[in-house]
Every structure is written in C-alpha cells, then in structure tokens.
Design an enzyme around this catalytic site. Structure first.
Site, PDB file in Angstrom:
ATOM      1  N   ALA A 138       0.879  -1.176   0.000  1.00  0.00           N
ATOM      2  CA  ALA A 138       0.000   0.000   0.000  1.00  0.00           C
ATOM      3  C   ALA A 138       0.908   1.215   0.000  1.00  0.00           C
ATOM      4  O   ALA A 138       1.146   1.845   1.028  1.00  0.00           O
ATOM      5  CB  ALA A 138      -0.910  -0.008   1.224  1.00  0.00           C
ATOM      6  N   GLY A 143       0.302   3.773  -1.795  1.00  0.00           N
ATOM      7  CA  GLY A 143      -0.583   4.930  -1.828  1.00  0.00           C
ATOM      8  C   GLY A 143      -0.292   5.862  -2.988  1.00  0.00           C
ATOM      9  O   GLY A 143      -0.473   7.070  -2.872  1.00  0.00           O
ATOM     10  N   ASN A 183       2.957   4.771 -17.291  1.00  0.00           N
ATOM     11  CA  ASN A 183       1.734   4.516 -16.538  1.00  0.00           C
ATOM     12  C   ASN A 183       1.211   5.832 -15.972  1.00  0.00           C
ATOM     13  O   ASN A 183       1.946   6.555 -15.298  1.00  0.00           O
ATOM     14  CB  ASN A 183       2.017   3.511 -15.410  1.00  0.00           C
ATOM     15  CG  ASN A 183       0.771   3.152 -14.622  1.00  0.00           C
ATOM     16  OD1 ASN A 183       0.222   3.976 -13.886  1.00  0.00           O
ATOM     17  ND2 ASN A 183       0.312   1.925 -14.766  1.00  0.00           N
ATOM     18  N   CYS A 214      -7.009   3.158  -9.660  1.00  0.00           N
ATOM     19  CA  CYS A 214      -6.966   4.206  -8.652  1.00  0.00           C
ATOM     20  C   CYS A 214      -8.387   4.687  -8.352  1.00  0.00           C
ATOM     21  O   CYS A 214      -9.297   4.519  -9.154  1.00  0.00           O
ATOM     22  CB  CYS A 214      -6.068   5.350  -9.109  1.00  0.00           C
ATOM     23  SG  CYS A 214      -6.696   6.199 -10.542  1.00  0.00           S
ATOM     24  N   LYS A 225      -5.157  -0.596 -18.110  1.00  0.00           N
ATOM     25  CA  LYS A 225      -4.700  -1.577 -17.122  1.00  0.00           C
ATOM     26  C   LYS A 225      -5.885  -1.991 -16.262  1.00  0.00           C
ATOM     27  O   LYS A 225      -6.487  -1.169 -15.566  1.00  0.00           O
ATOM     28  CB  LYS A 225      -3.567  -1.035 -16.253  1.00  0.00           C
ATOM     29  CG  LYS A 225      -3.023  -2.103 -15.304  1.00  0.00           C
ATOM     30  CD  LYS A 225      -1.670  -1.754 -14.736  1.00  0.00           C
ATOM     31  CE  LYS A 225      -1.152  -2.887 -13.841  1.00  0.00           C
ATOM     32  NZ  LYS A 225       0.150  -2.562 -13.243  1.00  0.00           N
ATOM     33  N   ASN A 260      -3.785  -6.091 -12.391  1.00  0.00           N
ATOM     34  CA  ASN A 260      -3.295  -5.305 -11.275  1.00  0.00           C
ATOM     35  C   ASN A 260      -3.375  -6.177 -10.021  1.00  0.00           C
ATOM     36  O   ASN A 260      -3.813  -7.325 -10.087  1.00  0.00           O
ATOM     37  CB  ASN A 260      -4.134  -4.028 -11.118  1.00  0.00           C
ATOM     38  CG  ASN A 260      -3.307  -2.875 -10.568  1.00  0.00           C
ATOM     39  OD1 ASN A 260      -2.488  -3.073  -9.669  1.00  0.00           O
ATOM     40  ND2 ASN A 260      -3.525  -1.685 -11.089  1.00  0.00           N
ATOM     41  N   GLY A 297       2.701 -11.135  -6.711  1.00  0.00           N
ATOM     42  CA  GLY A 297       3.647 -12.245  -6.587  1.00  0.00           C
ATOM     43  C   GLY A 297       3.052 -13.563  -7.049  1.00  0.00           C
ATOM     44  O   GLY A 297       1.922 -13.609  -7.552  1.00  0.00           O
TER      45      GLY A 297
END
Lengths: 255, 299
Positions: free
Chosen positions: B70, B72, B99, B128, B163, B189, B214
C-alpha cells in the site's frame, strides 16, 4: 561509494543464543565495498522478499547480527554452515566522520554497524568508546567481538547479570565531553535517549533508521519516513540520519 | 534474437519482457546492472499531475508466496519526471510504457498528453480511486473507466493500454474501454488483501489493506488473460507473479502478447533480464517463436 550489485555469501560460522544470533559469511566481493552504516538486502531462505540488515566487516568476514522475529529471520538463524545466500549491497549511506571522540551506543541488532564503525575508527586512530546494551547475559557472546574492535567497551545488561546493570543511555550523559560525536543504533527508545543526551550538550548525533523495504534500492518506495526537514526514503537517503532530524516515537512518523 | 521480436500496436519490441509499473521506478536504480534496452520495455511508476506523498507506513508486508503493498500512489508528479527521468530513460535506448493516473478523466488526459513524447505506449491505471464515486476504483465501473479512456485517447497520439483490475467486473470494463477506444490491455493489477498482527491485533499495513502480488496471484492472471483473449482482438500485456520462462510461456498460451515482471524484481533485480535470457535460450533450440505461443491455449 561503489555501486551495489547482487553478491554471493557463504555461511562459514554462526553463533546462536535463543532468538539472537550472529552469522559469519565469506563474501569477498562485498566486504571490500562496504562502509560502516551501509546495509544489505539479504536473501532469506524460503521467503519471497529479502530483508534489510546492516552488517559488520571484521577480519575479512561479513558479520550479520540477526534477531529471529518471524519465519524469515528464524530461517536465517537455522541455516547450516556452508549455505549460500545472495545479498544486494552495499546499499544506503555510511556514518559521517566524528568531529573528535566517537561515542557509540548499540542495542539489539544495532551492534552490527556500530561494531564495524568502531573497528574502522580505531584503525584510523580515533578515540572510540562503544556502549552496548543487552537484556541479559545471553548476549555475552558478543563481548569478544566488541573487544576485538580495540575500542573502550562498556557492556550493560538490564538485569545486571553481566557487565554494568541498567541501560547504556543512563550512563551516556556522564561520559559525554565537548567535541564528542554520538552514534546510536538499536531500539527506538535507545536512539531517542542517546539523541537527547547529545542534544543536551549540543553534540552531533547520528542514528540509523529501520523501515519495511521490498527492493532496498529506491524503486518500490516502501520505506518513506517523514523527517523534520521533509520526507525521505530510508534505503536511498539513509539509513543514517542526523538524530536531530528524526521524529521519535511520541510524534507521528509520517505526514 | 528474432524469435522473441514482438509487434505490439505498431511498436516493435526486441522481446516481450516488460517491467511492471511501480516495481522498477523509472529505471535509473537498475541501469548500472544491465542496459535497460535489453528489456522489451520499461513501464514507469504511476504518474499523476501533482506529487502525491502516499500512504503511512508500514507500506509492505510479505505473505505466503506473495506480498501486500500500500504505497498509496506516491510519486513526484509529472513535471518532475518530465525533467529528470523520462528524457534520461529514452536516452538509454529503452522502449517506454508510461503509466498514468489522475483524480478525474481530465487529469488522466493531462498526464498522458505531457508524457506522450517519451511514451511508446501509454498505460492507464484504472485501479486508482474515483473521487467522484466515493473512492470506488474506475476499474469497478465500466462507464467511468470508459470516460477515462476516451479522455486519454483524445489527449495522446500514442497507443493506449487500459490496465485492468482482477476485481470488479473485469470483462465488462474491458468491453467498455475497448468501445471507448482502448488499443490494448494490461492485466492483472494487484488484488486487495490484508494481514492482521496477532500481537497488536491491528492490520499490519498503515493503510490497512494492500494489493497482493507475486506468485500467489499468478493463476488468477492466467485465468483472466485467458478469458479476456476470448473476448477481444486487441493485444494483451499480461502480468501477475511472472518470474520464470515457464511462467511467461503459460501467460503467452493464455493470450498475453507481452508479459511484465513485477514483484520478482524486488527479490532479484536481475529477474527481468534473466527472463529475457531464459526465453532466448528456450527458443534458440526450437523452430517456433514467441508469437507462435501467444494464444496457443485457444487453438
């Protein structure tokens, strides 16, 4: 300072006492490049991410002090001799030179970078005093390493079971003299108390900050902390900072 | 090696290996290790119109076969990157996927317009929060996501990748943004998760929740790339837990024309280069090419 790379480390010796231990690695390509205060992002068996740790270099070997807090660090302590790990390094900045005498105050795994600093300062002919604070006598295995630096060593245990009783920071104010430079690495209360003692006498003091990191090299932006002068990333701007720049526990850390 | 060459939306890439946004910053940290031009492309850290300080610490924590982050959306803002990073990155001979994100469609468009001179492709971060929808991510709202893509398409002459998030109605969002002009897709994502500390009894991350990435999420990436490939003719940049040659080939079979390496780079900064070298070695002894594998699971 030399650019970091991914180095190969081979475990050649270790001493483990309960949850604490010392790992000794053969790492010829790395030991020459490291300066006291810099850190490694060390591979940890069976885990995805590496862990940032500030080592010492003594006798041509790399010394990593580990506290087994989670599966990763416990796995490190359980490694058999001969095990091979990868480590990114040298990462981050190094301790600045002292003005006059150097007063080093370590606790926990902070002993690594300060032992390294003590060794280098003594070798350079600088007067150096090394305070180490331990919980109890189980950290006594550190004494030969502390003494091998050639610095004046003062060893404290909270329960008085070895060395002097109490915290090193309780005695630090009585040892400080004008012209000293203070270096403190360890739990936050230790660094805060050492920083206050130095500030009282208007002496320069440096601390090394810990932060959760993924990459260790400045790309993931995980390790941001707010200093009095503004935000920094511990991995690239630190880990060593002037103590007067740091907000210690009572004040919020970020934003 | 010609067997790895990829044409992606009219841009030629020497190989299909890309860095994932937020895992390679703008490349400078790694440029002393290997030439950045050895990789297919660098996707840069998500960039907004103004600097964003980001989330409180801790910002990352490891999980089983993965990590939560995170950060942010911390970034220095587009002007800083136009000055210090993007021209430098282009000068390295690297292909660049920039991006971008913002608080509203106009902000997305503003950043896209400014970075276009340095972008081979523009990647639009739809994960986002949409401030005007109570913080619900654009990626959860096909109409809002389409509005963003429409604005970005008008602002840039570069091909635009949407994305996609694995959360929300991924395929409906894909359909909506394609209709709005998205040229291609990148996915997946991260997936929101949480860890709670047994001692403090509080969430580990400062932001409480974080994005899981991951190897743990790789099967989800394979599934979504596979499903999206069946629904679109547009090219796909696939990502999610990719590290090895086998991981990359599996995503190619699912439908990814290029693949991004993300979290693996944190564990090993050489991971993207090793994947390029691994793919070179794999195809060296074979008669087929990377592109022969793309979408192979659908034939």
């Amino acid at each position: 300072m030399r650019a970091w790379d991914d180095h190969r480390l081979r475990l050649v010796d270790k001493e483990v006492r309960g949850e604490r231990g010392l790992l000794v690695f053969d790492a010829p390509s790395l030991v020459e490049a490291l300066s006291p205060g810099q850190f490694l992002n060390l591979e940890v068996p069976g885990r995805l991410l590496r862990r940032p740790m500030a080592p010492a270099v003594m006798g041509g070997r790399l010394l990593v002090f580990v506290r087994g807090r989670g599966p990763g660090t416990r796995g490190l302590l359980a490694l058999p001799e001969g095990a091979v790990l990868r480590a990114l390094g040298p990462l981050g900045n190094a301790f600045p030179e002292p003005r006059g005498r150097a007063l080093l105050v370590s606790g926990g795994t902070g002993v690594g970078p300060l032992l390294f600093l003590a060794r280098r300062l003594v070798a350079a002919g600088r007067e150096t005093v090394l305070f180490h604070g331990a919980r109890d006598a189980s950290e006594g295995f550190l004494l030969p390493y502390l003494r091998a630096t050639g610095a004046e060593v003062r060893f404290f245990t909270e329960d008085g079971s070895l060395g002097e009783r109490g915290f090193p920071t309780e005695m630090l104010p009585f040892s400080l003299r004008p012209g000293d430079t203070v270096y403190a690495v360890g739990p936050e209360p230790l660094m805060r108390a050492a920083a206050r003692a130095a500030a009282t006498m208007a002496l320069p003091a440096y601390v090394s900050l810990e932060a959760h990191m993924a990459c260790g090299v400045g790309s993931c932006l995980s390790c941001r902390v707010e200093l009095k002068s503004g935000p920094v990333h511990v991995c690239q701007d630190g880990p060593v900072f002037p103590a007067e720049e740091v907000f210690f526990a009572e004040t919020p850390h970020v934003r | 090696m010609k067997k790895l060459e990829v044409d992606f939306l009219g841009v030629r890439f020497p190989n299909p290996v890309v860095t994932a946004s937020g895992t390679f910053n703008f490349g400078k940290e790694y440029a002393h290790l290997y030439p950045l031009s050895r990789l297919g492309a660098i996707t840069t850290k998500g960039t907004s119109p103004r600097p964003i300080p980001g989330a409180p610490p801790p910002r990352i924590t490891e999980t089983e076969r993965g990590m939560l982050n995170a950060i942010g959306l911390e970034n220095k803002g587009v002007e800083a990157y136009l000055e210090d990073e993007l021209p430098w990155l282009k000068a390295q001979g690297a292909r660049v996927i920039v991006n971008v994100f913002g608080e509203n469609p106009a902000e997305f468009a503003l950043v896209a317009a400014k970075v276009s001179p340095y972008a081979d492709l523009v990647e639009v971060n739809l994960s986002c929060p949409n401030v005007h929808a109570g913080g619900l991510p654009y990626a959860h709202d096909p109409a809002a996501a389409a509005e963003v893509i429409r604005a970005v398409k008008e602002a840039t002459d570069r091909p635009v990748l949407a994305k996609l998030s694995p959360e929300g109605p991924t395929l409906r969002v894909a359909e909506a943004v394609e209709a709005a002009g998205a040229d291609g897709f990148s996915l997946i994502n991260t997936i929101r998760g949480m860890r709670i500390d047994l001692e403090t009894k509080k969430p580990v991350l400062g932001h409480r929740t974080g994005g899981l990435s991951g190897p743990a999420i790789r099967p989800i990436a394979v599934r979504l790339v596979y499903e999206l490939f069946q629904n679109t003719d547009r090219p796909i940049l696939g990502m999610g837990g990719v590290r090895t040659v086998e991981d990359a080939l599996e995503l190619a079979l699912a439908g990814a024309r290029m693949v991004a390496v993300g979290t693996a780079t944190f564990a090993d900064p050489y991971a993207p280069l090793k994947l390029v070298q691994g793919l070179e070695a794999f195809f060296a002894g074979r008669g087929d090419t990377w592109l022969d594998w793309v979408g192979g699971a659908h034939r």
